[in-house]
Design a protein around this motif. Structure first.
Motif, short mmCIF file in Angstrom:
data_model
loop_
_atom_site.label_atom_id
_atom_site.label_comp_id
_atom_site.label_asym_id
_atom_site.label_seq_id
_atom_site.Cartn_x
_atom_site.Cartn_y
_atom_site.Cartn_z
N GLY A 26 10.53 11.15 12.23
CA GLY A 26 10.08 12.53 12.35
C GLY A 26 10.04 13.25 11.02
O GLY A 26 9.61 14.41 10.94
N ALA A 27 10.49 12.58 9.98
CA ALA A 27 10.48 13.19 8.64
C ALA A 27 9.05 13.22 8.09
O ALA A 27 8.21 12.39 8.44
N HIS A 28 8.83 14.17 7.21
CA HIS A 28 7.54 14.27 6.53
C HIS A 28 7.25 12.99 5.75
O HIS A 28 6.19 12.39 5.88
N SER A 29 8.19 12.58 4.94
CA SER A 29 8.07 11.37 4.13
C SER A 29 9.19 10.41 4.50
O SER A 29 10.28 10.84 4.90
N CYS A 30 8.93 9.11 4.36
CA CYS A 30 10.00 8.14 4.60
C CYS A 30 11.08 8.20 3.52
O CYS A 30 12.18 7.69 3.72
N PHE A 31 10.78 8.82 2.40
CA PHE A 31 11.72 8.79 1.26
C PHE A 31 12.64 10.02 1.28
O PHE A 31 12.65 10.82 0.36
N VAL A 43 -2.98 16.40 -0.62
CA VAL A 43 -2.83 17.81 -1.02
C VAL A 43 -1.52 18.04 -1.77
O VAL A 43 -1.51 18.58 -2.87
N SER A 44 -0.40 17.62 -1.19
CA SER A 44 0.90 17.90 -1.80
C SER A 44 1.27 16.88 -2.87
O SER A 44 2.15 17.12 -3.69
N LYS A 45 0.60 15.71 -2.83
CA LYS A 45 0.92 14.57 -3.69
C LYS A 45 2.30 13.96 -3.39
O LYS A 45 2.82 13.17 -4.18
N ASP A 46 2.89 14.31 -2.26
CA ASP A 46 4.14 13.65 -1.84
C ASP A 46 3.86 12.19 -1.51
O ASP A 46 2.88 11.88 -0.83
N VAL A 47 4.74 11.31 -1.97
CA VAL A 47 4.66 9.91 -1.54
C VAL A 47 5.27 9.82 -0.15
O VAL A 47 6.40 10.25 0.07
N VAL A 84 0.85 -1.19 0.00
CA VAL A 84 0.00 0.00 0.00
C VAL A 84 0.89 1.25 0.00
O VAL A 84 1.72 1.42 0.90
N ILE A 85 0.71 2.08 -1.00
CA ILE A 85 1.44 3.33 -1.09
C ILE A 85 0.58 4.41 -0.44
O ILE A 85 -0.59 4.57 -0.80
N ALA A 86 1.14 5.16 0.51
CA ALA A 86 0.42 6.29 1.07
C ALA A 86 0.95 7.57 0.45
O ALA A 86 2.15 7.84 0.50
#
Lengths: 155, 155
Positions: B111-116, B37-41, B31-33
């Motif tokens: 604590g990062a916005h995205s794991c990537f 709004v931002s469309k950031d993965v 599952v990709i989250a």
């Protein structure tokens, strides 16, 4: 590109790079392809070490097909190649995110822009096919149509 | 929510919905989250049938943790829940895409916005940690910083 031997000359830098990836028990990692400009998620595929090396070498996405058990240079038959703009790795190294330029804006074998064209209609509990519903729309209208606003009010 | 049995009262509509998903040999689907709004993965996680049903029921992302072998209501400890805006399924049914509202805009356990947040620096062949590099930036500057322009010219 054939599925025969390649990258037998892996250099030490490549090894460090590849060892940062947490390969699963089949030696694979899931790879999310996201269109760099629109940020649309296009598809999910898999890579092994050779696929990642080939991706780096070519600058285009090369995956490992689990069904055909071979390297798959995406678009080698359809022409819908993916030029790689950026490669990201997640916090625990077990997923890769590719930011790509999608040739012809078609990533899916069905002809759809993105493979994720089925959208859950929660009130009806169905998977609506938005590719069928949208395939005659112009790209500029498609963005509006697919932009989630009030279609999923139950969530 | 406990990790005990749930959804024993699966109704026929749920079954049709769930049967459209191609569950892997472990009964899971990736599952990709993606932030709506931002469309950031944001991350990739896994669901089993119960996790998808719980996600539908709660309206927030519930995954299956493979390491802990239990349902995981994302944010149950950190507070960084994901409100589900839309659920999409790919062409062959073996990947789900969730469009979410990410609480506090923090998806990652670091604590990062995205794991990537690790980005391949191709000339150097390293994975640069853009979370470290960017964590003191304001959100409006972060978008610019992370937007891929010329950072990966070798591809």
């Amino acid at each position: 590109m054939s599925d025969k031997t390649m990258n037998t000359n892996t250099n030490p830098e490549d090894t460090v790079l590849l060892d940062a990836v947490t390969w699963n028990e089949q030696g694979l990692v899931p790879v999310i392809a996201q269109e760099a400009v629109s940020k649309d998620v296009l598809m999910l595929a898999w890579m092994n070490r050779d696929a990642l090396l080939e991706t780096l070498r070519l600058g285009e996405a090369v995956y490992w097909t689990r069904s055909r058990q071979k390297l798959w240079h995406k678009g080698e038959e359809s022409g819908h190649t993916q030029k790689v703009k950026e490669i990201r790795l997640d916090c625990d190294g077990d997923t890769i995110l590719l930011l790509v330029e999608q040739k012809d804006r078609i990533a899916c074998h069905t002809g759809a822009h993105s493979c994720f064209f089925r959208v859950m209609n929660k009130p009806k509990l169905t998977w609506d096919n938005f590719f069928e519903a949208t395939k005659d729309l112009k790209p500029e209208d498609l963005e509006d149509f697919l932009n989630p606003k009030d279609r999923y009010p139950g969530a």
